[in-house]
Design a protein around this motif. Sequence first.
Motif: not given
Length: 141
Positions: A40-44, A132-133, A66-68, A80-81
């Motif tokens: 999901g999006p940052r803090d989402g 990015n989500q 995997v950053n899509l 970053s996750y």
Amino acid sequence: MRKAIAAGALALVSAAGCLVLAPAASASANACVVTSLATGPRDGVGNTALKSATSSCSDLNLTKAVNLVYSGDLPSDSDSYAGRLYYTSTKTWKTCSAGYLWAADGSYAVDKKVLCSDVKDNAKFTVVSYNNQGDYVEITH
């Protein structure tokens, strides 16, 4: 003498049977569960899952990333996750104390990138990306 030899042979066969069974039993008790999620999006909130109640793993481990999502015209091979847990008492999502951990695209060993520690069985969790989500991650728990 024959009784002693027979008793010794029986003890040896019994011991060998125990040796064969022990590794199989311990391997299944230490099994972790792997869950694939879209972030999901940052803090989402992204895709959600429940922490396995049958696994002996107590942490949420990032074991594949995997950053899509592309940033502008350039592909990005990292992000970053963060792990987030849902608290039913307050009906809110909270980011785990590890915060956002940077990860290049690839696979990681269990305990290398721990998003959340000591997670209770059946806890609802999600993973979010800082930039990015929609990234693909595998969480071993």
